[in-house]
Design a protein around this motif. Structure first.
Motif, PDB file in Angstrom:
ATOM      1  N   LEU A   8       0.970  -1.139  -0.087  1.00  0.00           N
ATOM      2  CA  LEU A   8      -0.111   0.163  -0.169  1.00  0.00           C
ATOM      3  C   LEU A   8       0.906   1.322  -0.017  1.00  0.00           C
ATOM      4  O   LEU A   8       1.837   1.230   0.779  1.00  0.00           O
ATOM      5  CB  LEU A   8      -0.859  -0.022   1.205  1.00  0.00           C
ATOM      6  N   ASN A   9       0.533   2.458  -0.720  1.00  0.00           N
ATOM      7  CA  ASN A   9       1.265   3.571  -0.844  1.00  0.00           C
ATOM      8  C   ASN A   9       0.930   4.464   0.288  1.00  0.00           C
ATOM      9  O   ASN A   9       0.157   4.166   1.329  1.00  0.00           O
ATOM     10  CB  ASN A   9       1.050   4.112  -2.210  1.00  0.00           C
ATOM     11  N   ASP A  17      -3.485   6.219  -7.095  1.00  0.00           N
ATOM     12  CA  ASP A  17      -4.430   7.202  -6.481  1.00  0.00           C
ATOM     13  C   ASP A  17      -5.686   6.726  -6.443  1.00  0.00           C
ATOM     14  O   ASP A  17      -5.963   5.662  -7.153  1.00  0.00           O
ATOM     15  CB  ASP A  17      -4.404   8.563  -7.399  1.00  0.00           C
ATOM     16  N   VAL A  18      -6.717   7.354  -5.754  1.00  0.00           N
ATOM     17  CA  VAL A  18      -8.116   6.825  -5.714  1.00  0.00           C
ATOM     18  C   VAL A  18      -8.776   6.776  -7.072  1.00  0.00           C
ATOM     19  O   VAL A  18      -8.702   7.697  -7.856  1.00  0.00           O
ATOM     20  CB  VAL A  18      -8.956   7.335  -4.902  1.00  0.00           C
ATOM     21  N   GLU A  74     -11.797   0.615  -2.324  1.00  0.00           N
ATOM     22  CA  GLU A  74     -11.178   1.639  -1.736  1.00  0.00           C
ATOM     23  C   GLU A  74     -11.713   1.973  -0.253  1.00  0.00           C
ATOM     24  O   GLU A  74     -10.967   2.392   0.603  1.00  0.00           O
ATOM     25  CB  GLU A  74     -11.151   2.849  -2.445  1.00  0.00           C
ATOM     26  N   ALA A  75     -13.141   1.714  -0.185  1.00  0.00           N
ATOM     27  CA  ALA A  75     -13.522   1.736   1.250  1.00  0.00           C
ATOM     28  C   ALA A  75     -13.078   0.889   2.148  1.00  0.00           C
ATOM     29  O   ALA A  75     -12.903   1.242   3.393  1.00  0.00           O
ATOM     30  CB  ALA A  75     -15.043   1.665   1.159  1.00  0.00           C
ATOM     31  N   GLY A  76     -12.629  -0.322   1.702  1.00  0.00           N
ATOM     32  CA  GLY A  76     -12.175  -1.291   2.466  1.00  0.00           C
ATOM     33  C   GLY A  76     -10.863  -1.120   3.109  1.00  0.00           C
ATOM     34  O   GLY A  76     -10.401  -1.351   4.351  1.00  0.00           O
ATOM     35  N   LEU A  77     -10.149  -0.152   2.263  1.00  0.00           N
ATOM     36  CA  LEU A  77      -8.661   0.143   2.532  1.00  0.00           C
ATOM     37  C   LEU A  77      -8.724   1.610   3.343  1.00  0.00           C
ATOM     38  O   LEU A  77      -7.656   2.074   3.619  1.00  0.00           O
ATOM     39  CB  LEU A  77      -7.820   0.315   1.312  1.00  0.00           C
ATOM     40  N   PRO A 155      -2.052  13.072   4.655  1.00  0.00           N
ATOM     41  CA  PRO A 155      -1.866  13.464   6.340  1.00  0.00           C
ATOM     42  C   PRO A 155      -2.883  12.508   7.130  1.00  0.00           C
ATOM     43  O   PRO A 155      -2.495  12.283   8.463  1.00  0.00           O
ATOM     44  CB  PRO A 155      -2.312  14.977   6.161  1.00  0.00           C
ATOM     45  N   VAL A 156      -3.798  12.382   6.793  1.00  0.00           N
ATOM     46  CA  VAL A 156      -5.021  11.455   7.536  1.00  0.00           C
ATOM     47  C   VAL A 156      -4.618  10.155   7.553  1.00  0.00           C
ATOM     48  O   VAL A 156      -4.513   9.570   8.733  1.00  0.00           O
ATOM     49  CB  VAL A 156      -6.415  11.713   6.955  1.00  0.00           C
ATOM     50  N   VAL A 157      -4.019   9.368   6.422  1.00  0.00           N
ATOM     51  CA  VAL A 157      -3.390   8.156   6.337  1.00  0.00           C
ATOM     52  C   VAL A 157      -2.358   7.925   7.590  1.00  0.00           C
ATOM     53  O   VAL A 157      -2.273   7.198   8.354  1.00  0.00           O
ATOM     54  CB  VAL A 157      -3.021   7.723   5.091  1.00  0.00           C
TER      55      VAL A 157
END
Length: 166
Positions: A8-9, A17-18, A74-77, A155-157
């Motif tokens: 995962l990046n 990207d998403v 993407e929601a799961g990640l 930042p949130v990740v």
């Protein structure tokens, strides 16, 4: 088995990207253009407006399933936190509902188009209104997930990974 998956990046994704927002913008545009051209077609009774509407509806219906696939992955990640969990659940539920509405409208529209390509039943326009309302709700919830809660932003990740946000 997990070692076979790509790492995962910094956005917590296995790709650059998403992808969900990219695909979903096609759905948004085409679904809303469908409604606009349906109304214009009913008012003017011009066949070409109904054609534009129909084909936009078909493409929106196909694209929403691509958007849902990437959205679910993407929601799961996403590692949602706090109130973003509930918003993400609403967003997912409405997304699947929107796929159902688009599928229903596309099938109905195909049948109606075979009978008279220059007319729509008034009930169809009511469901068009439901479609537009669902699209606007989805846009609001999706914007909130990104712009308020910052899901899949660096930042949130980083904050979630470090334990500062849970």
């Amino acid at each position: 088995m997990l070692e076979l998956l790509p790492p995962l990046n910094d956005k917590n994704l296995p790709w650059l990207d998403v992808i969900h927002p990219i695909v979903v913008h096609f759905v948004i545009a085409m679904a809303l253009i469908t409604v606009v051209f349906d109304v214009l077609g009913v008012v003017t009774r011009r066949r070409n407006l109904f054609e534009v509407s129909f084909w936009n509806l078909v493409v929106a219906t196909v694209a929403i399933f691509v958007a849902i696939i990437f959205g679910q992955i993407e929601a799961g990640l996403a590692m949602p936190y706090g109130a973003s969990r509930d918003i993400l659940n609403y967003h997912s539920t409405i997304g699947w509902s929107l796929a159902g509405v688009l599928g229903l409208l596309t099938g109905w529209r195909y049948v109606v188009r075979q009978k008279d390509p220059t007319a729509l039943p008034s009930g169809f326009l009511v469901i068009d209104g439901v479609l537009a309302t669902l699209v606007f709700c989805q846009v609001y919830l999706g914007d909130k997930l990104v712009w308020v809660y910052g899901l899949h932003t660096v930042p949130v990740v980083e904050a979630i990974r470090s334990g500062a946000v849970s």
